[in-house]
Design a protein around this motif. Structure first.
Motif, PDB file in Angstrom:
ATOM      1  N   ILE A  60      30.594  41.282 100.524  1.00  0.00           N
ATOM      2  CA  ILE A  60      31.544  40.361  99.897  1.00  0.00           C
ATOM      3  C   ILE A  60      31.510  40.542  98.379  1.00  0.00           C
ATOM      4  CG2 ILE A  60      31.975  37.913  99.353  1.00  0.00           C
ATOM      5  CD1 ILE A  60      31.083  37.290 102.261  1.00  0.00           C
ATOM      6  N   LEU A  61      30.324  40.683  97.839  1.00  0.00           N
ATOM      7  CA  LEU A  61      30.147  40.741  96.394  1.00  0.00           C
ATOM      8  C   LEU A  61      30.349  42.135  95.805  1.00  0.00           C
ATOM      9  CD1 LEU A  61      27.093  38.371  96.334  1.00  0.00           C
ATOM     10  CD2 LEU A  61      29.436  37.837  95.612  1.00  0.00           C
ATOM     11  N   GLU A  62      30.080  43.136  96.611  1.00  0.00           N
ATOM     12  CA  GLU A  62      30.252  44.520  96.174  1.00  0.00           C
ATOM     13  C   GLU A  62      31.032  45.269  97.251  1.00  0.00           C
ATOM     14  OE1 GLU A  62      26.360  46.099  95.248  1.00  0.00           O
ATOM     15  OE2 GLU A  62      26.109  44.706  93.573  1.00  0.00           O
ATOM     16  N   PRO A  63      32.344  45.032  97.311  1.00  0.00           N
ATOM     17  CA  PRO A  63      33.166  45.648  98.357  1.00  0.00           C
ATOM     18  C   PRO A  63      33.021  47.172  98.386  1.00  0.00           C
ATOM     19  CG  PRO A  63      34.422  44.018  97.143  1.00  0.00           C
ATOM     20  CD  PRO A  63      33.133  44.201  96.409  1.00  0.00           C
ATOM     21  N   ASN A  64      32.919  47.701  99.602  1.00  0.00           N
ATOM     22  CA  ASN A  64      32.762  49.143  99.775  1.00  0.00           C
ATOM     23  C   ASN A  64      33.333  49.506 101.144  1.00  0.00           C
ATOM     24  OD1 ASN A  64      31.850  51.779 100.229  1.00  0.00           O
ATOM     25  ND2 ASN A  64      29.995  51.432  99.025  1.00  0.00           N
ATOM     26  N   ALA A  65      34.490  50.124 101.141  1.00  0.00           N
ATOM     27  CA  ALA A  65      35.161  50.458 102.396  1.00  0.00           C
ATOM     28  C   ALA A  65      34.342  51.399 103.263  1.00  0.00           C
ATOM     29  CB  ALA A  65      36.526  51.078 102.106  1.00  0.00           C
ATOM     30  N   SER A  66      33.461  52.195 102.657  1.00  0.00           N
ATOM     31  CA  SER A  66      32.669  53.142 103.444  1.00  0.00           C
ATOM     32  C   SER A  66      31.629  52.446 104.322  1.00  0.00           C
ATOM     33  CB  SER A  66      31.978  54.163 102.528  1.00  0.00           C
ATOM     34  OG  SER A  66      30.925  53.545 101.811  1.00  0.00           O
ATOM     35  N   HIS A  74      27.539  49.326 108.826  1.00  0.00           N
ATOM     36  CA  HIS A  74      26.860  49.040 107.557  1.00  0.00           C
ATOM     37  C   HIS A  74      25.546  49.817 107.470  1.00  0.00           C
ATOM     38  CE1 HIS A  74      29.797  45.924 107.352  1.00  0.00           C
ATOM     39  NE2 HIS A  74      29.026  44.868 107.501  1.00  0.00           N
ATOM     40  N   LEU A  75      24.757  49.761 108.540  1.00  0.00           N
ATOM     41  CA  LEU A  75      23.451  50.436 108.542  1.00  0.00           C
ATOM     42  C   LEU A  75      23.615  51.945 108.412  1.00  0.00           C
ATOM     43  CD1 LEU A  75      21.640  48.380 111.327  1.00  0.00           C
ATOM     44  CD2 LEU A  75      21.250  48.244 108.856  1.00  0.00           C
ATOM     45  N   MET A  76      24.587  52.513 109.123  1.00  0.00           N
ATOM     46  CA  MET A  76      24.822  53.965 109.024  1.00  0.00           C
ATOM     47  C   MET A  76      25.229  54.351 107.608  1.00  0.00           C
ATOM     48  SD  MET A  76      26.496  55.190 112.622  1.00  0.00           S
ATOM     49  CE  MET A  76      27.513  53.784 113.019  1.00  0.00           C
ATOM     50  N   ALA A  77      26.121  53.580 107.006  1.00  0.00           N
ATOM     51  CA  ALA A  77      26.579  53.895 105.651  1.00  0.00           C
ATOM     52  C   ALA A  77      25.437  53.799 104.650  1.00  0.00           C
ATOM     53  CB  ALA A  77      27.718  52.958 105.258  1.00  0.00           C
ATOM     54  N   LEU A  78      24.640  52.751 104.747  1.00  0.00           N
ATOM     55  CA  LEU A  78      23.541  52.600 103.789  1.00  0.00           C
ATOM     56  C   LEU A  78      22.438  53.632 103.999  1.00  0.00           C
ATOM     57  CD1 LEU A  78      24.924  50.001 102.865  1.00  0.00           C
ATOM     58  CD2 LEU A  78      22.631  49.080 102.568  1.00  0.00           C
ATOM     59  N   SER A  79      22.283  54.101 105.214  1.00  0.00           N
ATOM     60  CA  SER A  79      21.246  55.112 105.455  1.00  0.00           C
ATOM     61  C   SER A  79      21.534  56.402 104.699  1.00  0.00           C
ATOM     62  CB  SER A  79      21.102  55.394 106.959  1.00  0.00           C
ATOM     63  OG  SER A  79      22.211  56.140 107.438  1.00  0.00           O
ATOM     64  N   ARG A  80      22.793  56.590 104.289  1.00  0.00           N
ATOM     65  CA  ARG A  80      23.210  57.802 103.568  1.00  0.00           C
ATOM     66  C   ARG A  80      23.613  57.524 102.121  1.00  0.00           C
ATOM     67  NH1 ARG A  80      26.282  57.802 108.462  1.00  0.00           N
ATOM     68  NH2 ARG A  80      28.054  57.080 107.236  1.00  0.00           N
ATOM     69  N   ASP A  81      23.476  56.293 101.675  1.00  0.00           N
ATOM     70  CA  ASP A  81      23.977  55.883 100.358  1.00  0.00           C
ATOM     71  C   ASP A  81      22.905  56.075  99.283  1.00  0.00           C
ATOM     72  OD1 ASP A  81      24.951  54.570  98.093  1.00  0.00           O
ATOM     73  OD2 ASP A  81      25.827  52.936  99.252  1.00  0.00           O
ATOM     74  N   ALA A  82      23.119  57.046  98.414  1.00  0.00           N
ATOM     75  CA  ALA A  82      22.140  57.355  97.359  1.00  0.00           C
ATOM     76  C   ALA A  82      22.070  56.279  96.287  1.00  0.00           C
ATOM     77  CB  ALA A  82      22.480  58.698  96.725  1.00  0.00           C
TER      78      ALA A  82
END
Length: 149
Positions: A60-66, A74-82
């Motif tokens: 909500i606070l830091e929108p990120n379509a990925s 969410h978990l998959m995206a963050l697992s790859r988010d540098a």
């Protein structure tokens, strides 16, 4: 981000960031209880849900379509988010890679593996909580507002 506007019909905005954090805390307690009752399937699912609910608050606070829409997205995206700390990426991987009991492969579950999943969920939740509090502190000190101590 501006002020939060609730939308009961929207999957993300039906709760405020603080309410998503509270829901995640409730979910992780349910996961702990499920593991104690030797229900590893419910425990692991609850740990993943708890992490995902907390991430909804950050989203909500830091929108990120990925990040996608679902908790697993969410978990998959963050697992790859540098851009997130390595510990958060690693915790996401633990939650994603821990096999659910049942199915064709027998996964041996121990109290230690259950605690590892819970700790991973708590790490992700702590990250989301930090995002929420960082935004709250910024909002409290925006120009035109007296600084709060």
């Amino acid at each position: 981000m501006g002020s939060f506007v609730r939308d009961p019909a929207h999957w993300l905005y039906k709760f405020s960031p603080d309410q998503w954090i509270a829901a995640s805390l409730h979910e992780v307690r349910a996961a702990e209880a499920a593991f104690k009752m030797h229900n590893s399937r419910a425990g692991l699912a609850g740990a993943k849900r708890a992490a995902g609910m907390a991430l909804n608050a950050a989203l909500i606070l830091e929108p990120n379509a990925s990040w996608g829409r679902t908790y697993l997205d969410h978990l998959m995206a963050l697992s790859r988010d540098a851009t997130v700390p390595e510990a958060v990426r690693a915790a996401c991987l633990v939650l994603l890679e821990t096999p659910l009991p049942g199915g064709h492969v027998v996964a041996l579950r121990t109290a230690r593996s259950n605690e590892r999943a819970l700790e991973a969920a708590r790490d992700v939740m702590a990250h989301a909580y930090a995002v929420v509090k960082r935004h709250a502190a910024r909002a409290a000190n925006e120009p035109g507002e007296p600084e709060k101590e």
